[in-house]
Structures are given as C-alpha cells and as structure tokens.
Design a protein around this motif. Structure first.
Motif, PDB file in Angstrom:
ATOM      1  N   GLU A 166       0.832  -1.205   0.000  1.00 47.84           N
ATOM      2  CA  GLU A 166       0.000   0.000   0.000  1.00 47.84           C
ATOM      3  C   GLU A 166       0.869   1.258   0.000  1.00 47.84           C
ATOM      4  OE1 GLU A 166      -3.611   2.039   2.627  1.00 47.84           O
ATOM      5  OE2 GLU A 166      -2.801   0.070   3.161  1.00 47.84           O
ATOM      6  N   ALA A 167       1.952   1.219   0.797  1.00 43.22           N
ATOM      7  CA  ALA A 167       2.866   2.364   0.827  1.00 43.22           C
ATOM      8  C   ALA A 167       3.523   2.559  -0.527  1.00 43.22           C
ATOM      9  CB  ALA A 167       3.920   2.159   1.919  1.00 43.22           C
ATOM     10  N   ILE A 168       3.886   1.448  -1.188  1.00 36.96           N
ATOM     11  CA  ILE A 168       4.493   1.545  -2.510  1.00 36.96           C
ATOM     12  C   ILE A 168       3.503   2.153  -3.507  1.00 36.96           C
ATOM     13  CG2 ILE A 168       5.375   0.198  -4.451  1.00 36.96           C
ATOM     14  CD1 ILE A 168       6.587  -1.728  -2.385  1.00 36.96           C
ATOM     15  N   LYS A 169       2.243   1.708  -3.416  1.00 45.48           N
ATOM     16  CA  LYS A 169       1.218   2.251  -4.318  1.00 45.48           C
ATOM     17  C   LYS A 169       1.034   3.745  -4.081  1.00 45.48           C
ATOM     18  CE  LYS A 169      -1.465  -2.017  -4.902  1.00 45.48           C
ATOM     19  NZ  LYS A 169      -2.774  -2.673  -4.669  1.00 45.48           N
ATOM     20  N   ARG A 170       0.977   4.107  -2.762  1.00 48.79           N
ATOM     21  CA  ARG A 170       0.822   5.532  -2.464  1.00 48.79           C
ATOM     22  C   ARG A 170       2.009   6.342  -2.979  1.00 48.79           C
ATOM     23  NH1 ARG A 170      -0.952   3.854   2.728  1.00 48.79           N
ATOM     24  NH2 ARG A 170       1.080   4.480   3.598  1.00 48.79           N
ATOM     25  N   ALA A 171       3.198   5.789  -2.815  1.00 48.83           N
ATOM     26  CA  ALA A 171       4.395   6.480  -3.292  1.00 48.83           C
ATOM     27  C   ALA A 171       4.346   6.627  -4.815  1.00 48.83           C
ATOM     28  CB  ALA A 171       5.643   5.719  -2.867  1.00 48.83           C
ATOM     29  N   ASP A 172       3.865   5.553  -5.502  1.00 51.00           N
ATOM     30  CA  ASP A 172       3.754   5.640  -6.955  1.00 51.00           C
ATOM     31  C   ASP A 172       2.731   6.700  -7.358  1.00 51.00           C
ATOM     32  OD1 ASP A 172       5.646   3.680  -7.213  1.00 51.00           O
ATOM     33  OD2 ASP A 172       4.195   2.038  -7.453  1.00 51.00           O
ATOM     34  N   VAL A 173       1.601   6.730  -6.631  1.00 47.50           N
ATOM     35  CA  VAL A 173       0.560   7.717  -6.940  1.00 47.50           C
ATOM     36  C   VAL A 173       1.076   9.136  -6.702  1.00 47.50           C
ATOM     37  CG1 VAL A 173      -1.698   8.600  -6.254  1.00 47.50           C
ATOM     38  CG2 VAL A 173      -1.351   6.141  -6.512  1.00 47.50           C
ATOM     39  N   GLU A 174       1.758   9.315  -5.558  1.00 43.70           N
ATOM     40  CA  GLU A 174       2.296  10.630  -5.246  1.00 43.70           C
ATOM     41  C   GLU A 174       3.374  11.046  -6.252  1.00 43.70           C
ATOM     42  OE1 GLU A 174       3.646  10.473  -1.254  1.00 43.70           O
ATOM     43  OE2 GLU A 174       1.636  10.408  -0.367  1.00 43.70           O
ATOM     44  N   ALA A 175       4.213  10.082  -6.649  1.00 46.86           N
ATOM     45  CA  ALA A 175       5.249  10.385  -7.643  1.00 46.86           C
ATOM     46  C   ALA A 175       4.627  10.786  -8.975  1.00 46.86           C
ATOM     47  CB  ALA A 175       6.163   9.182  -7.826  1.00 46.86           C
TER      48      ALA A 175
END
Length: 268
Positions: free
Chosen positions: A35-44
């Motif tokens: 989930e953190a990776i997905k959020r980081a991808d979304v934020e990026a």
C-alpha cells in the motif's frame, strides 16, 4: 507421562498459534508495504503531473507575454501612425467632428429628458385617473354608478401601481477625454478613409515644400546680392576715406610748410 504429553500439546498449540500470528503479521506488514508503494507511486505520478502542468503553464505564460509585447508594439506603432495622421488632418475637420459629437450628446440628453417626462406623465395620469374614480365613487347617486366607480378605482389603482414601478432611465454619461463614453460610439472616426487622400496630402506637402524651397533660394540670392552691394559700398567708402585722409595729410604738410616759411620771413 500424560502430563508431559499434555504439556507438549499445549506447547505445540502455542507454537502453531505464534506461527499463525507471525504469518498474519508478515501478511499485514506486506500489505502495508504494498500500500505504501502504491501511495508512493501515486504521489510520484501526481508530482510528475504537477511538474508537467507547471511547465505547460510557464510555456503558456511565456507565449501570452510574447503576444502581449507584440500587441503593445503594434499599439505603439498605431499611435505613432495616428499622431502623424492627426498632424496632416485639416483643422476644420476636427472642429466639424467636435460639433457633431456635441450635437449627438445633446440629442442623447434630449431623448433622456423625453423618456423621463414620459414616465412622469404616465404616473401623473394614473394618479389623476384614480383621483377621478374616487371622486366619482364619492359622488355616486345610484348603486350602479357606485359599482362602476368602484371598478374604475380598482383599474386605476392597478394602473397606478404599474406606473409607479417604471423608473426613470439613467442619465447619459459622457467622457471628456479622447475616449468615447459608455453612451457614445466606440469607433473613432478618421478623416482619411481612402489611400488617395493621403497621397493627395503628400502631393500638397511636396508642392508646399517646393514653394518654400524656392522662396528660401530667392531669399538667399537677395541676401547675397545685398551682401555684395554692402561690400561694394564699403569698399567705395573705404577708398573715399583713404583719399580724404591722403588729402588731409597733404594739406597738413602744406600748412606746416607755409607756417615754416612764414616763421623764417618773420625772423628776417
């Protein structure tokens, strides 16, 4: 023996429970990581989109500024052309335009006053009609007359309400500067409407310049003639002065010689 077996079973159950708990923890932790990776991808991606949007907006702003500068340059050029055209426009035309503008303003003022008078007259007529209907109701002698008067009062009251709703139009506003006011035409008229007019002005200016050049040349010739005459006169006067001075010197020498002879004769 049974106690050891029971303890072994309990320990085995606890180990299995701990293993299950640890597996659940690992699973939960892995889900959080994902989930953190997905959020980081979304934020990026969102950051990248914002950076691209900023670049696009900066490019658009630069293009608008460039276009604005071009428009300003075109406006300044138009102002220079207008100043030149105003300079070669006949003064009488400006006076005529000012008179037309004043006439148009006066017509607007007269139309506004007429509308105001019409609104006022409508209100006064409605008030007079109501007053007459009320007077007729007061002076009614029969039931029929009273009913007619009462109906007339209702109609006059409704008409008066409608008349009172009407408002006077706003007064015309005029701008005393070169720009037209809100009630005036936004298109500024020009004296020059055809290229031939400007060509004619150029021709007239060229003819006027040639005439001025001719006058200037004639004036220069007259000045040179006057200067030559002055030099000639001055030379003549200088020659006459020199001759007179020579004659004076000769006479003075003769007088001195005569005086000397007279002195010698007297001495004898």
């Amino acid at each position: 023996m049974l106690t050891l077996c029971a303890q072994h079973d309990v320990l085995q159950a606890m180990l299995e429970e701990d293993a299950l708990s640890f597996d659940a923890f690992l699973k939960e932790n892995d889900e959080k990581v994902q989930e953190a990776i997905k959020r980081a991808d979304v934020e990026a991606k969102s950051k990248q989109d914002k950076v691209l949007e900023i670049k696009r907006l900066n490019t658009a702003i630069a293009a608008l500024r460039s276009e604005l500068n071009k428009q300003k340059e075109a406006l300044e050029e138009c102002k220079r052309y207008k100043e030149f055209l105003d300079g070669v426009t006949p003064k009488e035309w400006f006076a005529t335009q000012a008179a037309k503008q004043e006439q148009a303003r006066q017509e607007q003022i007269d139309a506004w006053r007429a509308e105001c008078d019409a609104v006022k007259a409508r209100k006064e007529a409605a008030a007079a009609a109501r007053a007459k209907a009320e007077a007729d109701y007061s002076n009614a002698r029969t039931q029929q007359e009273a009913e007619r008067a009462e109906k007339a009062i209702k109609e006059a009251t409704a008409a008066l309400k409608e008349a009172l709703k009407a408002k006077e139009p706003p007064a015309p506003v005029f701008d005393d500067s070169n720009k037209p006011g809100p009630n005036e035409s936004s298109i500024e008229s020009m004296y020059f409407t055809q290229p031939e007019q400007l060509l004619q002005v150029y021709a007239d200016l060229a003819e006027s310049n040639l005439f001025l050049i001719q006058v200037c040349q004639e004036s220069e010739e007259q000045l040179e003639e006057i200067k030559g005459h002055y030099r000639h006169t001055q030379e003549q006067m200088n020659a006459e002065v020199a001759g007179l001075q020579s004659q004076i010197a000769t006479l003075e020498a003769a007088i001195e010689a005569a005086a000397s002879r007279a002195a010698r004769l007297k001495a004898r």
